[in-house]
Design a protein around this motif. Sequence first.
Motif, PDB file in Angstrom:
ATOM      1  N   ALA A 115       0.593  -1.318  -0.082  1.00 24.70           N
ATOM      2  CA  ALA A 115      -0.049   0.080  -0.112  1.00 24.70           C
ATOM      3  C   ALA A 115       0.829   1.366  -0.072  1.00 24.70           C
ATOM      4  CB  ALA A 115      -0.790  -0.032   1.388  1.00 24.70           C
ATOM      5  N   ARG A 116       1.834   1.301   0.844  1.00 25.73           N
ATOM      6  CA  ARG A 116       2.769   2.424   0.868  1.00 25.73           C
ATOM      7  C   ARG A 116       4.112   2.119   1.304  1.00 25.73           C
ATOM      8  NH1 ARG A 116      -1.345   4.653  -0.885  1.00 25.73           N
ATOM      9  NH2 ARG A 116      -2.316   6.317  -0.271  1.00 25.73           N
ATOM     10  N   VAL A 117       5.023   3.007   1.125  1.00 25.33           N
ATOM     11  CA  VAL A 117       6.527   2.565   1.544  1.00 25.33           C
ATOM     12  C   VAL A 117       6.672   3.882   2.695  1.00 25.33           C
ATOM     13  CG1 VAL A 117       8.806   2.346   1.332  1.00 25.33           C
ATOM     14  CG2 VAL A 117       7.408   0.840  -0.123  1.00 25.33           C
ATOM     15  N   GLU A 134       4.425   6.753  -2.313  1.00 26.35           N
ATOM     16  CA  GLU A 134       3.654   5.737  -3.147  1.00 26.35           C
ATOM     17  C   GLU A 134       4.708   5.062  -4.354  1.00 26.35           C
ATOM     18  OE1 GLU A 134      -0.067   6.529  -4.840  1.00 26.35           O
ATOM     19  OE2 GLU A 134      -0.575   7.908  -3.069  1.00 26.35           O
ATOM     20  N   VAL A 135       5.260   3.987  -4.328  1.00 24.46           N
ATOM     21  CA  VAL A 135       6.195   3.530  -5.141  1.00 24.46           C
ATOM     22  C   VAL A 135       5.926   2.714  -6.320  1.00 24.46           C
ATOM     23  CG1 VAL A 135       7.889   3.221  -3.301  1.00 24.46           C
ATOM     24  CG2 VAL A 135       6.676   1.311  -3.783  1.00 24.46           C
ATOM     25  N   ASP A 136       6.577   2.782  -7.573  1.00 24.98           N
ATOM     26  CA  ASP A 136       6.232   1.979  -8.777  1.00 24.98           C
ATOM     27  C   ASP A 136       6.383   0.518  -8.428  1.00 24.98           C
ATOM     28  OD1 ASP A 136       8.710   1.668  -9.442  1.00 24.98           O
ATOM     29  OD2 ASP A 136       8.667   3.279 -10.909  1.00 24.98           O
ATOM     30  N   GLU A 137       6.324  -0.297  -9.404  1.00 24.42           N
ATOM     31  CA  GLU A 137       6.536  -1.799  -9.337  1.00 24.42           C
ATOM     32  C   GLU A 137       7.846  -2.034  -8.976  1.00 24.42           C
ATOM     33  OE1 GLU A 137       6.885  -0.284 -13.694  1.00 24.42           O
ATOM     34  OE2 GLU A 137       5.390  -0.215 -12.085  1.00 24.42           O
ATOM     35  N   LEU A 161      14.253   8.033  -5.129  1.00 28.50           N
ATOM     36  CA  LEU A 161      14.671   6.661  -4.356  1.00 28.50           C
ATOM     37  C   LEU A 161      14.298   5.539  -5.194  1.00 28.50           C
ATOM     38  CD1 LEU A 161      12.750   8.952  -2.254  1.00 28.50           C
ATOM     39  CD2 LEU A 161      13.792   7.867  -0.520  1.00 28.50           C
ATOM     40  N   GLY A 162      15.144   4.546  -4.818  1.00 31.61           N
ATOM     41  CA  GLY A 162      14.899   3.008  -5.210  1.00 31.61           C
ATOM     42  C   GLY A 162      14.851   2.227  -3.940  1.00 31.61           C
ATOM     43  N   THR A 249       4.721  11.985  -2.248  1.00 29.63           N
ATOM     44  CA  THR A 249       4.926  11.939  -3.682  1.00 29.63           C
ATOM     45  C   THR A 249       3.977  12.597  -4.563  1.00 29.63           C
ATOM     46  OG1 THR A 249       4.302   9.718  -4.291  1.00 29.63           O
ATOM     47  CG2 THR A 249       6.569   9.856  -3.566  1.00 29.63           C
ATOM     48  N   ARG A 250       4.434  13.381  -5.461  1.00 29.81           N
ATOM     49  CA  ARG A 250       3.500  13.888  -6.387  1.00 29.81           C
ATOM     50  C   ARG A 250       3.609  13.196  -7.824  1.00 29.81           C
ATOM     51  NH1 ARG A 250       4.721  18.218  -2.926  1.00 29.81           N
ATOM     52  NH2 ARG A 250       6.476  19.045  -4.197  1.00 29.81           N
TER      53      ARG A 250
END
Length: 250
Positions: A115-117, A134-137, A161-162, A249-250
């Motif tokens: 859901a979130r990091v 909110e991160v991508d895949e 960020l990764g 994040t935007r």
Amino acid sequence: MSVPGIPALYESTVRHVRAEPVRHSFAYRTYYWLVDLDDLPRPPWPLRALSGFRAADHGEGGAASTRADIDAYLAGHGVDLAGGRVLMLAHARVLGHVFNPLTVYWCHDDRGRLARVVAEVHNTYGGRHRYLLEVDERGRAEVDKDFHVSPFNGVEGRYRLGLPLPGDRLALTVALHRRGRPPFVASVRGLHRPATPGALLRLALRHPLAPLVGALRIRRQGIGLYLRGLRVHPPRAYDRGRRERTNRTR
């Protein structure tokens, strides 16, 4: 990504690379825990001094548990995990000492979906701050910097960020980008180790007092940069405290 056994240990290399105004890089070896906040590890008694987890070491520091603290933080920003799993990557207390420049929480909903990091940053002035992401895949996100960390970087710029969930390998990257200037990059690379008493003892002997030694190494590098003439940016009063604001994040 499936996680091969929780709790887990990751023997890791932390690396910082600065490109300007002087070129400078350093790296050091350490180890981290990946834990389920609902099932924190309890090694046999003699090893518990090497694996302390306290709610006071994270977030506001006053919650009954770190799980309660992260749930309250998420609820304050409209996120309800409905009891879903939260995995935390962090240093544990070792002989009473702990310092976590970066703690990462992977927060899952009740269906097991990420859901979130949450990236929690601690500075050497005693301040703490969380970024809700909110991160991508691939675990990537961007967010404006909103907290004073290094005395040689002001509070401006944007983080890329990764933060993928660790598996057999740990691979985290935080890059600070400022307009027209090369980025400052910090990374953590590590390999999974089962969190057995034997593995914990071996890592503790190989990297004694890892959180304290890591903090001392960061301070030593800072002294070296200061002696090389880098400008110091004093922290804001806000960054010395333990209050938190989110930065979405935007």
